[in-house]
Write an enzyme that holds these catalytic residues in place. Structure first.
Site: not given
Length: 393
Positions: A127, A208, A210, A243
């Site tokens: 990202w 990371d 989500a 999310k």
């Protein structure tokens, strides 16, 4: 102060979102922003969230501050969701954050404060916020291969070869389940290889996360980070509730550090100080909703059922698009779409091909060819398949 400055370029994704909104074609298809959508194209508030909010409304008696670290019950519930019983809770420090991006920032700023010479390794692709944040903080940045673009699968050999050069104390940014924009995930064997590499080199993993629950299930999706926590002395985790709880605008997240029991108090103090210096108190509403759901058996069961529906919907979209492309293209070239997990996949389109898909066919993708498969619906899959087969022929 601002007279000699130029305005920064607008965010590419949200610029495309504006173009989509202005596009008059009734059959246009939005596969841009990473939000979940139902078959009707809606992003609803989850039923468990609504019930938790109603309960909070009835029982909450104050909007006073909680603490600099955030609500401890929320942090503990997220620690248990992510790490399970992989490590004792006495080995985990944690703070609430302003979503997952803020959690990532807190960890990286802590790294800069304690070890300013650290190099942070970011996957290619990743990202944009990862490289941008590392660069903004003035940390050195390395890049490691992640995707075999010919096969649209994980480049295991390239990843491990590039990471073999990490130095003691370097930080490796890793993607939890369904998190890499390619749609390709590490399997449990890959996580074990990364753990062994970290132990050999003294590097520290930063996971990371989500999308826990979007891949194969809540427990299955956490297996990799739990393996790291069991095998590597220090692990950073930046986790978002945007999310899998649908709390996009409520900005709930946590930063966790797995370390030795003797070092937890120092790690906790450093994280809490980071919160104090950056925003004082993390927001509480989204965090309180998540804590309410995770600590109530009825609400948790309801949430897990909703999460299953979301996961299965995205998996069905993948299967349906892969099959439609097999027919339209006359080959299994796009079979990787069914093998990937979560919201995203890179389809191997150039910037020019993405432009043609948008301008000629009204199919909106991000410029690197990333699509949000949650934006698909049964009614548009044939159109998308024909467009992809034609443009990428």
């Amino acid at each position: 102060m601002f007279e000699t400055l130029s305005a920064p370029a607008p965010d590419k994704i949200f610029r495309l979102t504006g173009q989509f909104a202005a596009d008059p074609r009734p059959d246009k298809v939005d596969l841009l922003v990473g939000i979940y959508k139902t078959a009707e194209g809606r992003t609803p508030v989850m039923g468990a969230v609504k019930q938790a909010e109603a309960r909070i409304l009835e029982t909450q008696e104050t909007k006073s501050y909680v603490s600099f670290e955030g609500d401890r019950a929320f942090i503990g519930a997220m620690r248990d969701l992510i790490l399970g019983d992989a490590v004792p809770s006495a080995r985990v420090a944690g703070v609430g954050a302003v979503g997952g991006t803020s959690a990532l920032r807190q960890v990286l700023e802590l790294v800069r404060t304690l070890r300013p010479a650290t190099r942070v390794w970011v996957s290619d692709p990743s990202w944009p916020i990862h490289a941008a944040m590392v660069d903004h903080l003035g940390l050195a940045r390395g890049t490691y291969r992640y995707l075999d673009r010919a096969a649209n699968a994980l480049d295991r050999a390239g990843m491990l070869a590039d990471l073999s050069g990490v130095a003691p104390g370097d930080v490796i940014v890793l993607h939890g389940c369904c998190h890499n924009p390619t749609g390709a995930d590490l399997d449990l064997g890959d996580w074990a290889e990364v753990a062994a590499l970290c132990n050999r080199t003294g590097a520290i993993p930063l996971v990371d996360m989500a999308y826990q629950g979007f891949g194969d299930g809540l427990e299955e999706d956490a297996a990799g980070v739990r393996l790291l926590a069991q095998r590597v002395p220090t692990v950073f985790v930046a986790a978002s509730c945007s999310k899998n709880f649908g709390l996009y605008r409520d900005r709930a997240g946590v930063a966790l550090i797995v370390t030795s029991e003797g070092a937890v108090a120092a790690a906790q103090g450093q994280l809490t100080t980071m919160n104090r210096n950056n925003f004082s108190f993390p927001p509480d509403h989204g965090a309180r909703v998540v804590q309410t759901i995770l600590t109530d058996a009825g609400l948790r069961g309801m949430w897990e059922e909703e999460l299953t529906v979301m996961r299965e919907s995205m998996a069905e979209n993948r299967r349906a698009l892969a099959e439609a492309l097999r027919v339209a293209a006359g080959s299994d070239r796009f079979g990787f779409l069914a093998a990937h997990r979560g919201m995203f996949s890179l389809i191997g389109a150039s910037t020019e091909e993405v432009d043609i898909l948008r301008e000629k066919h009204g199919v909106y993708l991000v410029g690197d060819g990333r699509m949000n498969v949650a934006g698909l619906r049964a009614s548009v899959i044939p159109k998308v398949a024909r467009a992809l087969a034609e443009v990428l022929a």
